[in-house]
Design a protein around this motif. Sequence first.
Motif, short mmCIF file in Angstrom:
data_model
loop_
_atom_site.label_atom_id
_atom_site.label_comp_id
_atom_site.label_asym_id
_atom_site.label_seq_id
_atom_site.Cartn_x
_atom_site.Cartn_y
_atom_site.Cartn_z
N ARG A 61 12.75 -41.91 -6.66
CA ARG A 61 13.91 -41.03 -6.51
C ARG A 61 14.13 -40.69 -5.05
O ARG A 61 15.24 -40.46 -4.61
CB ARG A 61 13.69 -39.73 -7.29
CG ARG A 61 13.68 -39.85 -8.79
CD ARG A 61 14.97 -40.41 -9.33
NE ARG A 61 16.04 -39.43 -9.48
CZ ARG A 61 17.28 -39.62 -9.06
NH1 ARG A 61 17.59 -40.72 -8.39
NH2 ARG A 61 18.21 -38.74 -9.26
N LYS A 77 21.52 -55.51 -15.89
CA LYS A 77 21.95 -54.15 -16.25
C LYS A 77 21.87 -53.92 -17.75
O LYS A 77 21.70 -52.80 -18.20
CB LYS A 77 23.42 -53.92 -15.82
CG LYS A 77 23.68 -53.80 -14.35
CD LYS A 77 22.93 -52.70 -13.65
CE LYS A 77 23.42 -51.31 -13.92
NZ LYS A 77 22.52 -50.29 -13.34
N ASN A 96 5.71 -48.21 -5.53
CA ASN A 96 5.38 -46.79 -5.38
C ASN A 96 3.91 -46.57 -5.70
O ASN A 96 3.16 -47.53 -5.90
CB ASN A 96 6.30 -45.95 -6.29
CG ASN A 96 6.16 -46.34 -7.76
OD1 ASN A 96 5.05 -46.45 -8.28
ND2 ASN A 96 7.28 -46.58 -8.41
N MET A 124 7.81 -51.79 -13.45
CA MET A 124 7.03 -50.55 -13.41
C MET A 124 6.21 -50.51 -12.12
O MET A 124 5.65 -51.52 -11.70
CB MET A 124 6.11 -50.46 -14.62
CG MET A 124 6.86 -50.49 -15.94
SD MET A 124 8.37 -49.50 -15.93
CE MET A 124 7.74 -47.89 -16.21
C1 SDX Z 1 6.29 -41.26 -9.72
O1 SDX Z 1 9.33 -37.90 -7.82
C2 SDX Z 1 8.15 -38.20 -7.45
O2 SDX Z 1 7.73 -37.89 -6.37
C3 SDX Z 1 7.31 -38.94 -8.48
C4 SDX Z 1 5.98 -39.46 -7.99
C5 SDX Z 1 5.00 -38.32 -7.74
O3 SDX Z 1 4.06 -38.52 -6.95
O4 SDX Z 1 5.14 -37.28 -8.41
O5 SDX Z 1 6.17 -40.19 -6.80
C6 SDX Z 1 5.32 -40.36 -9.03
O6 SDX Z 1 6.81 -40.90 -10.74
C7 SDX Z 1 6.64 -42.57 -9.09
C8 SDX Z 1 7.70 -43.37 -9.90
C9 SDX Z 1 6.99 -44.07 -11.04
N1 SDX Z 1 7.95 -44.70 -11.95
C10 SDX Z 1 8.07 -46.03 -12.05
O7 SDX Z 1 7.48 -46.84 -11.34
C11 SDX Z 1 8.99 -46.51 -13.17
C12 SDX Z 1 9.91 -47.64 -12.65
N2 SDX Z 1 10.81 -47.06 -11.66
C13 SDX Z 1 11.98 -46.48 -12.15
O8 SDX Z 1 12.20 -46.23 -13.46
C14 SDX Z 1 12.83 -45.79 -11.11
O9 SDX Z 1 12.72 -46.41 -9.91
C15 SDX Z 1 12.59 -44.31 -10.95
C16 SDX Z 1 12.59 -43.61 -12.25
C17 SDX Z 1 11.28 -44.08 -10.27
C18 SDX Z 1 13.71 -43.81 -10.14
O10 SDX Z 1 14.86 -43.98 -10.96
P1 SDX Z 1 16.29 -44.00 -10.34
O11 SDX Z 1 16.51 -42.71 -9.67
O12 SDX Z 1 17.32 -44.47 -11.31
O13 SDX Z 1 16.05 -45.07 -9.26
P2 SDX Z 1 16.86 -45.24 -8.04
O14 SDX Z 1 17.84 -44.14 -7.77
O15 SDX Z 1 15.91 -45.56 -6.98
O16 SDX Z 1 17.69 -46.51 -8.59
C19 SDX Z 1 18.55 -47.16 -7.78
C20 SDX Z 1 18.95 -48.37 -8.58
C21 SDX Z 1 19.42 -48.07 -10.00
O17 SDX Z 1 20.43 -49.04 -10.27
P3 SDX Z 1 21.97 -48.56 -10.27
O18 SDX Z 1 22.07 -47.47 -11.33
O19 SDX Z 1 22.23 -48.05 -8.86
O20 SDX Z 1 22.72 -49.81 -10.63
O21 SDX Z 1 17.85 -49.28 -8.74
C22 SDX Z 1 17.60 -49.49 -10.11
C23 SDX Z 1 18.27 -48.37 -10.89
O22 SDX Z 1 18.69 -48.88 -12.16
N3 SDX Z 1 16.17 -49.44 -10.28
C24 SDX Z 1 15.40 -50.42 -10.73
C25 SDX Z 1 14.08 -49.93 -10.67
N4 SDX Z 1 14.10 -48.69 -10.19
C26 SDX Z 1 15.38 -48.37 -9.96
N5 SDX Z 1 15.68 -51.66 -11.19
C27 SDX Z 1 14.62 -52.41 -11.57
N6 SDX Z 1 13.32 -52.00 -11.55
C28 SDX Z 1 13.03 -50.77 -11.10
N7 SDX Z 1 11.76 -50.37 -11.07
#
Ligand code: SDX
Length: 392
Positions: A271, A259, A325, A266
């Motif tokens: 979401r 954390k 993803n 990545m």
């Molecule tokens: C796209 O919205 C869309 O549809 C987007 C997209 C599209 O086609 O337009 O699908 C394209 O943007 C895909 C996403 C690409 N981004 C990444 O791969 C970057 C890495 N992933 C993250 O930063 C994250 O998963 C997000 C930004 C995508 C989502 O962020 P959230 O909303 O914080 O993630 P979540 O609600 O799923 O998280 C749940 C938990 C959190 O921990 P807590 O706060 O509950 O303790 O999981 C953790 C997050 O901290 N977490 C991760 C993680 N992703 C979420 N921990 C480690 N590695 C990760 N990749």
Amino acid sequence: ATGAFTYDPGFTSTASCQSALTYIDGDEGILLHRGYPIDQLAEQSSFMEVSYLLLNGELPSAKELESFTYTISRHTMLHEQLATFYRGFRRDAHPMAIMCGVVGALSAFYHDSTDINDPKQRMIASHRLIAKMPTIAAMAYKYSVGQPFLYPRNDLSYTANFLRMTFGVPAEEYEVDPVIESAMDKIFILHADHEQNASTSTVRLAGSSGANPFACIAAGIACLWGPAHGGANEAALNMLREIGTPDRIPEYIARAKNKDDPFRLMGFGHRVYKNFDPRAKVLGKAATEVLDKLGISDPVLDTARELERIALSDQYFIDKKLYPNVDFYSGVILSAIGFPTTMFTVLFALARTVGWVAQWNEMISDPEQKIGRPRQLYTGPAMRDYVPVAKR
Ligand code: SDX
């Protein structure tokens, strides 16, 4: 609401809008474009056909597809003044910075001739944007490598035209490899639209004020660039390359779970998807197929597979429902085709333009549509009287 069969995604209370374009069920890993599953479209359709489907609501007949493709091909050239616009950038400018600037500059050429209240002119603007993005993207790449721009050719398919403008040179004919053309077209389909993601919501919010579509799409490109969104494909391949060999994976998994460490895996998490992103499944399969057909063995693919295996068996990722993803495997294929990582998000924006313009059209054509105006929960101080500086 329209009497059509509507799925209730269960979160209508937080829905920002109604839309008939794309349906996502994040728990079941379902993605439909106008009712058609994304894996069927990726395997059986073409990007031009999916573009027609998103814009018009139905799959085209052969004649409709031919006419649509012809129309798009006639908008692929850029005004020559725009070509000089590139020369204002440093050669090492990130291609996304160039794309943001050039697409925004399209407003200067078409703003005063696009009446957004006229459905015909809205569709012409949409065709212009879909048609010009490959030319703008290819020119951004050519500018970065110091090679001359190539003009579009109308005898090539949309995707073959883009590949030739990107990798061709004036000195010789460019033979489009059908394996590469098919992989590129599939990648465009998989990135075309995705409901109300951050960049699409940006385009809708900008468009709700009546701004011209070129400026709205430039706003969407800026939002997509972020590493939490479309910028993740570039970040994911850089991460896989930094990891290098599978034995270093546990170190990165540990960092992702910490954390206090801002590092995230990545290409993992989403979401909405709390199950597999169906696009990642198609891309994971395509990565193996394309590299095999091109006779390329990239150790990064092995590292990606091992990272996926380890992460999906780790309690943290299981509990938080984190899966690969769309951005996890796409970079492996794009790198095999020959793109530098800095072009990956440009390609995402190229493909997503059809979703952005289709969503923009859907919004503007709704007579009930009003300017977007999100509210807030105020957390600042209660009302208080001003104190002159002499008394502070
Ligand atoms: C796209 O919205 C869309 O549809 C987007 C997209 C599209 O086609 O337009 O699908 C394209 O943007 C895909 C996403 C690409 N981004 C990444 O791969 C970057 C890495 N992933 C993250 O930063 C994250 O998963 C997000 C930004 C995508 C989502 O962020 P959230 O909303 O914080 O993630 P979540 O609600 O799923 O998280 C749940 C938990 C959190 O921990 P807590 O706060 O509950 O303790 O999981 C953790 C997050 O901290 N977490 C991760 C993680 N992703 C979420 N921990 C480690 N590695 C990760 N990749």
